[in-house]
Write an enzyme that holds these catalytic residues in place. Structure first.
Site, PDB file in Angstrom:
ATOM      1  N   CYS A  89      39.971  -8.782  19.721  1.00 24.44           N
ATOM      2  CA  CYS A  89      40.885  -9.560  19.039  1.00 24.44           C
ATOM      3  C   CYS A  89      40.062 -10.141  17.820  1.00 24.44           C
ATOM      4  O   CYS A  89      39.080  -9.501  17.374  1.00 24.44           O
ATOM      5  CB  CYS A  89      41.499 -10.940  19.681  1.00 24.44           C
TER       6      CYS A  89
ATOM      7  N   CYS B  54      45.873 -21.986   9.754  1.00 23.89           N
ATOM      8  CA  CYS B  54      46.044 -21.064   8.709  1.00 23.89           C
ATOM      9  C   CYS B  54      44.979 -19.662   8.771  1.00 23.89           C
ATOM     10  O   CYS B  54      45.341 -18.861   8.382  1.00 23.89           O
ATOM     11  CB  CYS B  54      46.149 -21.818   7.233  1.00 23.89           C
TER      12      CYS B  54
END
EC number: 2.7.7.80
Length: 472
Positions: free
Chosen positions: A425, A220
């Site tokens: 990233c 998540c």
């Protein structure tokens, strides 16, 4: 231990006082559970089954919180909770059993505080630890029914295998972003290796013989999650658990059911990009039990044992492609640069490549993450899209150019085709693979163009360069 007490157990050896199956319901129980007892198919007998049942909820997060609320509200006699994490602020939008005032507390203890306010009658058993091959059997053996409310495939396979070995029914669910799934397994529970009729539905391995690729196993924290989506799956888990316990299907049996229910995977999803699209529920029929199943099929008794699980056989991390943990240093040192070094050597020009057009910063985060902030001048190509482009180029046998990967607004000056590309990233994992892919496609021009990973991603950028950066 009296009703409403909490037994804290970190090693899986906790116990609870059994309920009297012959006693009448108390006045408080009659009043508290009256609305569910008058539902057709329930009544006093079913309620007594609930009062005498023991349920283990593994995971006190987005799935475990709503599941636990309805399990407790229904009057399940003993409720065990397993989780080794603490409450964080980012949990609260979906983990409805916690509160701002309990940030920093162990999740299990926080959730029990909430559940006691809802219903003080059940016995609550707190296992403030993570489930693992070493303690899984001790934990699961104490309970009648297991709810898998965890968030990773390796743990799901572990829980399912142990439930098969201990003949425990399992309600397994998962949720990420805007979709969720739930399935009931090993119910009614039957001995491992029983070939005629049971267990039906099958175990997790029968449904999912192979785990998803390691790079597709998103948490998540990486992919995001909407609270109502995971909440629906948790509530559905509670509904399945109550149904199983009230009907007595949790009791192990060597006799296969006469009319077994076909295993069904319930899927829920909706789209945030199209507000006119309705949410959808789909029920997919799963394949029946497989004779060749590693966990419950023919010959499984020799392959899968409790002793083997404790020894690390099978190795669940290896099976799910995570045996060495998250990739940390797959690139050589010359292919990596820290955020601090990037600022000093690149942005400030100490390596002679400062200024617009002198280098390119490729940010591979999803656009939602990118929208909150980025390195100055960075262009966004989400990791998934980059991999898709790479695969498309490879299939076509083409020789790619920078323009095939980077957005059209990125202009490379004539004669400067070998300007370096710095890839970043979120946490420094996807960017390393992106560097490898870009080199595989030949965009490094045989080593003439530097393609460098900014180590640690935007998380490290916040730590080393800009503490105010909104890292999500």
């Amino acid at each position: 231990m009296q009703n409403g007490d909490t037994n804290t157990d970190q090693n899986g050896s906790g116990s609870s006082v059994p309920r009297d199956t012959s006693r009448p319901l108390t006045e408080e129980e009659l009043d508290r559970y009256s609305r569910q007892m008058i539902v057709p198919g329930m009544g006093k007998e079913a309620q007594l089954r609930l009062l005498n049942a023991k349920v283990l909820i593994i995971g006190a997060g987005g799935l475990g919180c709503p599941a636990a609320q309805y399990i407790a509200g229904a009057g399940i006699g003993t409720i065990g909770l397993v989780d080794g994490d603490i409450v964080e602020r980012s949990n609260l939008h979906r983990q409805v059993g916690h509160a701002t005032s309990r940030i920093g507390q162990p999740k299990v203890l926080s959730l029990i505080t909430h559940l006691k306010g809802l219903n003080p009658l059940p016995n609550y058993v707190a296992h403030t630890c993570h489930i693992s091959p070493l303690n899984a059997a001790n934990l699961i053996a104490q309970y009648d029914l297991i709810l898998d409310c965890t968030d990773n495939p390796a743990t799901r396979y572990l829980i399912s295998d142990v439930c098969v070995l201990l003949e425990k029914p399992l309600v397994s669910a998962a949720s990420v972003q805007t979709s969720g799934q739930i399935i009931v397994l090993n119910c009614p529970p039957t001995p491992q290796g029983l070939l005629e009729g049971g267990p039906y539905p099958p175990c997790y391995r029968c449904c999912f013989k192979k785990p998803p690729p390691a790079n597709a196993q998103l948490s998540c924290g990486e992919a995001g999650i909407l609270g109502p989506v995971v909440g629906l799956m948790g509530v559905a888990q509670a509904g399945e658990a109550i149904k199983i316990l009230a009907s007595g299907l949790h009791v192990p049996s060597t006799t296969p059911p006469k009319a077994p229910v076909e295993p069904t995977l319930l899927l829920y999803s909706y789209s945030l990009t199209s507000f006119l699209s309705p949410f959808t529920f789909r029920a997919l029929k799963m394949a029946p039990r497989k004779k060749s199943c590693f966990a419950c099929g023919e010959g499984s008794k020799g392959r899968l044992t409790l002793e083997g699980v404790k020894r690390g056989e099978p190795n669940y991390e290896f099976f799910c492609g995570l045996s060495s943990g998250p990739k940390q240093h797959v690139l050589s040192e010359e292919d990596r640069i820290t955020p601090k070094e990037f600022v000093e050597r690149v942005q400030q020009g100490k390596d002679g490549n400062s200024g617009k057009g002198k280098y390119v910063v490729l940010d591979t985060r999803e656009k939602e993450h990118f929208s909150f902030g980025s390195i100055a001048g960075a262009v966004n190509v989400p990791f998934g899209k980059l991999l898709s482009k790479a695969a498309q180029i490879k299939r076509g046998g083409e020789t790619p150019q920078v323009g095939d990967i980077l957005p059209p607004e990125v202009k490379i000056e004539e004669g400067k085709e070998d300007v370096p590309i710095y890839v970043v990233c979120r946490r420094g994992l996807d960017s390393q693979e992106a560097v490898e892919k870009l080199k595989e496609m030949g965009l490094d021009n045989g080593g003439k163009r530097k393609i460098v990973d900014i180590a640690g991603g935007m998380k490290a950028w916040k730590e080393q360069v800009d503490p105010s950066f909104p890292y999500l």
